[in-house]
Scaffold this active site. Sequence first.
Site, PDB file in Angstrom:
ATOM      1  N   ASN A  56      12.708  72.180 -40.304  1.00 38.75           N
ATOM      2  CA  ASN A  56      13.901  72.916 -40.743  1.00 38.75           C
ATOM      3  C   ASN A  56      13.816  74.390 -40.340  1.00 38.75           C
ATOM      4  OD1 ASN A  56      15.469  70.919 -41.861  1.00 38.75           O
ATOM      5  ND2 ASN A  56      14.620  71.150 -43.919  1.00 38.75           N
TER       6      ASN A  56
ATOM      7  N   GLY B 116      11.797  69.992 -43.921  1.00 37.47           N
ATOM      8  CA  GLY B 116      11.035  71.222 -44.161  1.00 37.47           C
ATOM      9  C   GLY B 116       9.555  70.977 -44.403  1.00 37.47           C
TER      10      GLY B 116
ATOM     11  N   PHE C 183      14.380  75.730 -52.989  1.00 39.38           N
ATOM     12  CA  PHE C 183      14.709  74.537 -52.207  1.00 39.38           C
ATOM     13  C   PHE C 183      15.141  75.011 -50.825  1.00 39.38           C
ATOM     14  CE2 PHE C 183      15.414  73.767 -56.659  1.00 39.38           C
ATOM     15  CZ  PHE C 183      15.022  72.459 -56.894  1.00 39.38           C
ATOM     16  N   GLU C 184      14.747  74.269 -49.795  1.00 40.06           N
ATOM     17  CA  GLU C 184      15.008  74.710 -48.420  1.00 40.06           C
ATOM     18  C   GLU C 184      16.501  74.830 -48.104  1.00 40.06           C
ATOM     19  OE1 GLU C 184      13.062  71.550 -46.176  1.00 40.06           O
ATOM     20  OE2 GLU C 184      13.582  70.304 -47.871  1.00 40.06           O
ATOM     21  N   SER C 185      17.326  74.144 -48.873  1.00 40.76           N
ATOM     22  CA  SER C 185      18.767  74.238 -48.675  1.00 40.76           C
ATOM     23  C   SER C 185      19.286  75.627 -49.029  1.00 40.76           C
ATOM     24  CB  SER C 185      19.467  73.202 -49.558  1.00 40.76           C
ATOM     25  OG  SER C 185      19.081  73.387 -50.906  1.00 40.76           O
TER      26      SER C 185
END
Lengths: 297, 266
Positions: free
Chosen positions: A103, B137, B58-60
């Site tokens: 990511n 991630g 959180f990666e979001s």
Amino acid sequence: MPADKTTSMAEAIGRIDRGSTVAAGLALEHAIPSAAGHELIRQGVEDLTLVGPISDVLFDQFVAADLVSQVRAAWVGNVSAGSGYNYRRAVEGGEIDVENHSNFSIALSLHAAELGVPYLPTRSLLGSDIAAEPHLRVTEDPFEGERVVQVPAIAPDWTFVHVQRASPAGDAHLWGNTGVTYEGVRAADRVVVTAEEVVDESVITSDPSRTRITREQVDAVVEVPFGAHPSPLAGRYHRDNDFYLEYAESTRDPDDAAAWLDEWVYGVDDRAAYMEKIDRDLSVEEPTVAAEVTYGQ
Amino acid sequence: MASEGVGGDHEYTARELMVSAAAREISDGDVAFVGMRLPLIAFQVAVSTHAPNATSVFESGVVRGDAAEGFIHTMCDLPNLNRAVSTTRMLDVMGRLARGDIDVGFLGGAEIDRYGNLNTTRVHAGDREIRLPGSGGACDIACMADRTVVLMAHEPRRFVERVEYVTSPGHGDGGDWREREGLPGGGPSALVTTKASFGFEDGELYVKSCHPGVSLDEVREDFPWDLRAKSDLTGDAGGAVETTPEPTAEELDLIRTFDPDGFWTR
């Protein structure tokens, strides 16, 4: 008056050429522009390179429709159920080329493109087999000599974004988590904004701190309620988890996967017809209304 | 045995035990990088019990200081966004990770090896290659969090001498491998499966405790190498292996509040 860029979904997606690099699903599981994606499938725009962090099931659907040559992504699957079966079959069968990312490396790729630099370094990925793939380079930083991974810029031809509201000119308010949405917009050559609601410009300018996508970056604005279903959209509707689980069951077998596309994409004219088929209440019952924000004057 | 849904004082599933063990890996005041599935529940248990000052990222792009109100399938479900401390972008959160500000991260995997390297990219079943979803991630968390906790179902096919593809680096081939690679984070400090809890010594996996009703031999049988136990490290060879604490009644209540239908934990 700025140019009015509102148009139909069919017309907006009709601008996308075969062979384009398309970024979508940039807010991770949130606000996935699937209405735009489904129109792309209906128009059969082939030979695509897909860019995104996780995509959830949208990339799997592009693959099922046989539109994809290459995927540059960190994760492709179905977050509720695990595998994306169409993607799995296509990769195992050697039908698509995959550039494995994390990511963060996708975020850095888009960030590099928005900054206009050819690459950005990171200490993530070191020691992984991702770093050993040919699209990345392990080098020494020129100042301290530490090992770093160089991540190349990725500039999509098109980025698709779904937002809560946008002006006809393309200025957009998007709230909730945004992942790499803004990097993806600024990295792209051209941008399609799909919005739950097209609003007067005065609505946007009443809260400029919420505006992170601005008109000069946007090619087309399409009003499309429930444009992110089955993903959730902050303040509007919940994730339709059952839809993801049913999708997984319906795509284990390639014939079933083709039938799924017939039923949910080729067999419906537009998003309104698609949502007619959804028999679940996904609405937000008790919206959390933000405290008032005041600006100048 | 726990995986059969029966415990000592109360019944619980193997996954509920994993969640409670994972929650205990979060200390009060930690900034935790929370992955998908069981860690979503584990953070909520930790912050509701012993770690009220823990923060989750959180990666979001979500930052939370408390448990979400309502069940969450994913980190982007609206209950996780509602009344979060911040809903921001990935680079904000990954920047904290890259700078070294994340105390603990959670990972899963299809395969893990002797040194805690994880594979979520591709595996073989016989001659057939199976494509998995990829890193997400996970590689970033594995590289840059101060420590990581790995959660996996206890299935022999998942334990391999060397993973086929290193999606998320653990301790490489042991010793000071991470330092030599230039990896900023500390790497895996714990593995929790449905049968046992493990630690890492000099980069190599060892059994720390077996879950209630599971013997050390039973755990060892599932590994293709001579798996060490804590007693081997302390020089107390032949000493009894510890038993993983069962989830408390409070933890079970919380797990069933946060996952009322048992979507992740049953």
